[in-house]
Design an enzyme around this catalytic site. Structure first.
Site, PDB file in Angstrom:
ATOM      1  N   HIS A  75       0.787  -1.307  -0.191  1.00  0.00           N
ATOM      2  CA  HIS A  75       0.031  -0.046  -0.199  1.00  0.00           C
ATOM      3  C   HIS A  75       0.875   1.197  -0.119  1.00  0.00           C
ATOM      4  CE1 HIS A  75      -3.809  -1.959   1.583  1.00  0.00           C
ATOM      5  NE2 HIS A  75      -3.445  -2.482   0.797  1.00  0.00           N
ATOM      6  N   TYR A 203      -9.110   5.223   7.943  1.00  0.00           N
ATOM      7  CA  TYR A 203      -9.473   5.308   9.193  1.00  0.00           C
ATOM      8  C   TYR A 203     -10.517   6.369   9.472  1.00  0.00           C
ATOM      9  CZ  TYR A 203      -4.746   3.334   9.830  1.00  0.00           C
ATOM     10  OH  TYR A 203      -3.701   2.341   9.789  1.00  0.00           O
ATOM     11  N   PRO A 294      -3.084  -0.631  19.568  1.00  0.00           N
ATOM     12  CA  PRO A 294      -2.878  -0.988  18.292  1.00  0.00           C
ATOM     13  C   PRO A 294      -3.032   0.188  17.034  1.00  0.00           C
ATOM     14  CG  PRO A 294      -5.118  -1.878  19.285  1.00  0.00           C
ATOM     15  CD  PRO A 294      -4.147  -1.084  20.066  1.00  0.00           C
ATOM     16  N   LYS A 298       2.216  -0.677  15.461  1.00  0.00           N
ATOM     17  CA  LYS A 298       3.395  -0.960  15.724  1.00  0.00           C
ATOM     18  C   LYS A 298       4.193  -2.104  16.320  1.00  0.00           C
ATOM     19  CE  LYS A 298       4.528   2.853  13.711  1.00  0.00           C
ATOM     20  NZ  LYS A 298       5.030   2.743  12.259  1.00  0.00           N
ATOM     21  N   TYR A 386       4.332   6.650  10.252  1.00  0.00           N
ATOM     22  CA  TYR A 386       3.354   5.560   9.919  1.00  0.00           C
ATOM     23  C   TYR A 386       4.071   4.252   9.113  1.00  0.00           C
ATOM     24  CZ  TYR A 386      -0.765   3.483   7.961  1.00  0.00           C
ATOM     25  OH  TYR A 386      -1.908   2.469   7.596  1.00  0.00           O
TER      26      TYR A 386
HETATM   27  P1  RFL Z   1       3.203 -12.503  20.869  1.00  0.00           P
HETATM   28  O1  RFL Z   1       2.846 -12.660  19.656  1.00  0.00           O
HETATM   29  O2  RFL Z   1       2.300 -12.350  22.006  1.00  0.00           O
HETATM   30  O3  RFL Z   1       3.972 -14.062  21.170  1.00  0.00           O
HETATM   31  C1  RFL Z   1       4.421 -14.498  22.289  1.00  0.00           C
HETATM   32  C2  RFL Z   1       4.324 -16.074  22.106  1.00  0.00           C
HETATM   33  O4  RFL Z   1       4.746 -16.484  23.445  1.00  0.00           O
HETATM   34  C3  RFL Z   1       4.080 -17.484  23.953  1.00  0.00           C
HETATM   35  N1  RFL Z   1       3.951 -17.709  25.616  1.00  0.00           N
HETATM   36  C4  RFL Z   1       4.735 -18.732  26.230  1.00  0.00           C
HETATM   37  N2  RFL Z   1       5.505 -19.626  25.500  1.00  0.00           N
HETATM   38  C5  RFL Z   1       6.147 -20.490  26.619  1.00  0.00           C
HETATM   39  N3  RFL Z   1       5.992 -20.199  28.223  1.00  0.00           N
HETATM   40  C6  RFL Z   1       5.221 -19.097  28.327  1.00  0.00           C
HETATM   41  N4  RFL Z   1       5.175 -19.032  29.751  1.00  0.00           N
HETATM   42  C7  RFL Z   1       4.649 -18.480  27.641  1.00  0.00           C
HETATM   43  N5  RFL Z   1       3.786 -17.280  27.697  1.00  0.00           N
HETATM   44  C8  RFL Z   1       3.511 -16.917  26.385  1.00  0.00           C
HETATM   45  C9  RFL Z   1       2.586 -17.176  23.446  1.00  0.00           C
HETATM   46  O5  RFL Z   1       1.701 -18.242  23.345  1.00  0.00           O
HETATM   47  C10 RFL Z   1       2.853 -16.394  22.137  1.00  0.00           C
HETATM   48  O6  RFL Z   1       3.030 -17.593  21.028  1.00  0.00           O
HETATM   49  O7  RFL Z   1       4.610 -11.820  20.880  1.00  0.00           O
HETATM   50  P2  RFL Z   1       5.603 -11.038  19.961  1.00  0.00           P
HETATM   51  O8  RFL Z   1       6.389 -12.330  19.196  1.00  0.00           O
HETATM   52  O9  RFL Z   1       6.337 -10.018  20.960  1.00  0.00           O
HETATM   53  O10 RFL Z   1       4.818 -10.239  19.034  1.00  0.00           O
HETATM   54  C11 RFL Z   1       3.996  -9.323  19.344  1.00  0.00           C
HETATM   55  C12 RFL Z   1       2.695  -8.905  18.317  1.00  0.00           C
HETATM   56  O11 RFL Z   1       1.867 -10.055  18.408  1.00  0.00           O
HETATM   57  C13 RFL Z   1       2.001  -7.836  18.698  1.00  0.00           C
HETATM   58  O12 RFL Z   1       2.713  -6.623  19.097  1.00  0.00           O
HETATM   59  C14 RFL Z   1       1.063  -7.495  17.356  1.00  0.00           C
HETATM   60  O13 RFL Z   1       0.184  -8.219  17.116  1.00  0.00           O
HETATM   61  C15 RFL Z   1       0.370  -5.917  17.784  1.00  0.00           C
HETATM   62  N6  RFL Z   1      -0.511  -5.746  16.848  1.00  0.00           N
HETATM   63  C16 RFL Z   1      -0.257  -5.128  15.631  1.00  0.00           C
HETATM   64  N7  RFL Z   1       1.127  -4.656  15.411  1.00  0.00           N
HETATM   65  C17 RFL Z   1       1.561  -4.507  14.221  1.00  0.00           C
HETATM   66  O14 RFL Z   1       2.807  -4.105  13.928  1.00  0.00           O
HETATM   67  N8  RFL Z   1       0.878  -4.031  13.155  1.00  0.00           N
HETATM   68  C18 RFL Z   1      -0.532  -4.281  13.316  1.00  0.00           C
HETATM   69  O15 RFL Z   1      -1.436  -4.098  12.112  1.00  0.00           O
HETATM   70  C19 RFL Z   1      -1.056  -4.629  14.635  1.00  0.00           C
HETATM   71  N9  RFL Z   1      -2.507  -4.821  14.737  1.00  0.00           N
HETATM   72  C20 RFL Z   1      -1.840  -5.789  16.924  1.00  0.00           C
HETATM   73  C21 RFL Z   1      -2.776  -5.421  15.944  1.00  0.00           C
HETATM   74  C22 RFL Z   1      -2.462  -6.423  17.996  1.00  0.00           C
HETATM   75  C23 RFL Z   1      -3.621  -6.579  18.282  1.00  0.00           C
HETATM   76  N10 RFL Z   1      -4.174  -7.555  19.409  1.00  0.00           N
HETATM   77  C24 RFL Z   1      -4.959  -8.395  19.311  1.00  0.00           C
HETATM   78  C25 RFL Z   1      -3.281  -6.949  20.825  1.00  0.00           C
HETATM   79  C26 RFL Z   1      -4.159  -5.533  16.077  1.00  0.00           C
HETATM   80  C27 RFL Z   1      -4.637  -6.185  17.263  1.00  0.00           C
HETATM   81  C28 RFL Z   1      -6.192  -6.323  17.253  1.00  0.00           C
HETATM   82  C1  PHB Z   2      -4.728  -4.328  11.090  1.00  0.00           C
HETATM   83  O1  PHB Z   2      -4.972  -4.798   9.894  1.00  0.00           O
HETATM   84  O2  PHB Z   2      -4.802  -5.127  11.988  1.00  0.00           O
HETATM   85  C2  PHB Z   2      -4.408  -2.988  11.223  1.00  0.00           C
HETATM   86  C3  PHB Z   2      -4.001  -2.003  10.324  1.00  0.00           C
HETATM   87  C4  PHB Z   2      -3.622  -0.911  10.505  1.00  0.00           C
HETATM   88  C5  PHB Z   2      -3.716  -0.246  11.846  1.00  0.00           C
HETATM   89  C6  PHB Z   2      -4.050  -1.138  12.927  1.00  0.00           C
HETATM   90  C7  PHB Z   2      -4.348  -2.346  12.536  1.00  0.00           C
HETATM   91  O3  PHB Z   2      -3.198   1.057  12.141  1.00  0.00           O
END
Ligand code: RFL
Ligand code: PHB
Length: 418
Positions: A75, A203, A294, A298, A386
């Site tokens: 994008h 957005y 979120p 980032k 961004y």
């Molecule tokens: P994770 O993905 O939480 O992975 C951690 C892993 O550790 C395991 N674990 C254990 N394993 C062994 N022993 C234990 N005691 C343990 N405890 C936990 C877990 O099962 C898991 O598999 O962390 P990591 O790797 O640091 O990754 C971080 C990302 O997942 C997170 O920051 C993003 O998903 C945040 N986020 C977004 N980030 C972006 O860069 N771009 C996005 O578009 C974006 N959108 C989002 C998001 C997060 C969201 N939610 C649900 C919080 C949208 C949403 C809705």
């Molecule tokens: C997503 O697709 O999960 C998403 C995209 C852009 C954002 C936040 C979440 O700023």
């Protein structure tokens, strides 16, 4: 009682742990990955979807980007809707950078395949990890692997186990300082079997709250609504969700494609940083060390960036006993962590009406939105943050700073070997 010896024990098979394992493998450093859940759970967890250019470049450069390049969507900009108006911001024109839409769980699947092909898949279902020794000559942890109580001895432990993991909580009291901000609202997110209504993300800012139209593929949309933090999902039947999305995103009848809701969930909004990101032989990466709301997308990008910095520092240590990049790990990461915190907080404030806010605040936010779409300088600054000028993980891996110069932390200075 079994014993596993390795160079780096990685706790958690999310993006941080798997990117770290992948990069260490490329550097010839041995590691084991210990994951609490089973593989289908890890591969099926729908979360992020927006990869900064640096993140996409790192996956590509390290040989894990083939499917992303085939199936992901690049994008060059996004749309902002408020006051019944539509404004497109082109990150490409404003700062020469793009983002790639590709689901986090797809990144995870690609990296798991790479681990399997390398003959070292993670141990799944490891849910009783105890960190025993972090400050001696070696790091030691205990857990059960395949039904056998096992001691894992490693040179280093990487805490990549997310916000609720065990590693950060294993650091003795008084060694970490936590900074935290909780927002008075949450996101209700759905994944829908519906083709995205447009090519780019939208957005939407509305008096009733924020809404976002994102996507995962040509047939799957990802949509979010600002809701109260204590919302019960049962109060949000599909009809109500679609009606609210229409009100907030399509005030002038803009298109929105509906379809069966495949997944739904509520995400709380929080900023959190633990400092330092290391203790003895333990190094925290990704959500284990920091959380961003979120809004700015980032979290995943920061997790990948930390993993790249840590992989570079560990490779430097194993290549010639240079301890300096490891000692500088926190310092190197925190610069971009705080930049991302700042951007995420500003973007959250800009796009979300706060419950009970006074009319003065409402007007200040509108003035800020108008400035963003009216001033090229303001828009360029926003676009840089961004699309990810905070720190380029691909450059981090090469040991370069923002301008592409070799950084002091990853440079050639010899430190004291332990
Ligand atoms: P994770 O993905 O939480 O992975 C951690 C892993 O550790 C395991 N674990 C254990 N394993 C062994 N022993 C234990 N005691 C343990 N405890 C936990 C877990 O099962 C898991 O598999 O962390 P990591 O790797 O640091 O990754 C971080 C990302 O997942 C997170 O920051 C993003 O998903 C945040 N986020 C977004 N980030 C972006 O860069 N771009 C996005 O578009 C974006 N959108 C989002 C998001 C997060 C969201 N939610 C649900 C919080 C949208 C949403 C809705
Ligand atoms: C997503 O697709 O999960 C998403 C995209 C852009 C954002 C936040 C979440 O700023």
């Amino acid at each position: 009682m079994g014993t596993v010896r390795t160079q780096v024990a990685i706790v958690g098979a999310g993006p941080a742990g798997l990117v770290l394992a992948h990069l260490l493998h490329l550097e010839g450093v041995r590691c084991v990955v210990l994951e609490r859940h089973d593989r289908p759970y890890v591969e099926g967890r729908v979360r992020a979807g927006l990869l900064e250019q640096g993140t996409a470049d790192l996956l590509r450069d390290s040989g894990a980007g083939e499917r992303m390049d085939r199936e992901g969507h690049v994008h060059e900009g996004f749309e902002l809707r408020f006051d019944g108006e539509r404004h497109r911001l082109s990150t490409m024109e404003l700062c020469g950078r793009t983002v790639t839409m590709y689901g986090q769980q797809e990144v995870v699947k690609d990296l798991l395949r790479a681990r399997t092909e390398a003959g070292a898949p993670p141990y799944f279902g490891v849910d009783d990890i105890v960190l025993d020794e972090l400050t001696g000559d070696r790091a030691t942890l205990r857990c059960t692997l395949g039904g056998t109580p096992t001691t894992v001895r490693a040179d280093f432990v990487a805490g990549c186990d997310g916000f609720h993991g065990v590693t950060r909580r294993s650091v003795p009291g008084g060694h970490l300082t936590a900074y935290r901000k909780d927002y008075p609202f949450a996101w209700l997110g759905i994944l829908a079997a519906a083709p995205p209504a447009g090519e780019e993300l939208v957005y939407g800012v509305h008096d009733r709250g924020f809404a976002l139209h994102s996507m995962r593929s040509a047939t799957v949309s990802r949509l979010y609504l600002q809701v109260a933090p204590d919302q019960d999902l049962a109060r949000w039947p599909d009809d109500r969700i679609w009606a609210e999305l229409r009100t907030r995103l399509c005030p002038s009848g803009e298109p929105l494609n509906e379809g069966p809701v495949l997944q739904r969930g509520i995400t709380s909004m929080r900023g959190f940083v633990a400092e330092p990101m290391q203790y003895g032989r333990l190094f925290l990466a990704g959500d284990a060390a920091h959380i961003v709301p979120p809004t700015g997308a980032k979290g995943l990008n920061l997790a990948v960036s930390d993993a790249a910095v840590l992989a570079g520092a560990l490779a430097s240590w194993y290549a010639g006993g240079n301890r300096e990049p490891l000692d500088q790990y926190t310092r190197t990461c925190l610069r971009h962590v705080w930049q991302a915190q700042d951007f995420s907080a500003r973007m959250t404030w800009l796009l979300h009406p706060h419950p009970g806010e006074d009319p003065m605040e409402t007007r200040l936010r509108r003035a800020r939105l108008r400035h963003l779409v009216g001033s090229r300088t303001a828009a360029a600054s926003f676009a840089e943050d961004y699309a990810g000028l905070t720190r380029d993980p691909a450059a981090a891996r090469r040991g370069a700073d923002l301008a592409g110069r070799p950084s002091a932390a990853a440079g050639g200075r010899r430190g004291r070997a332990t």
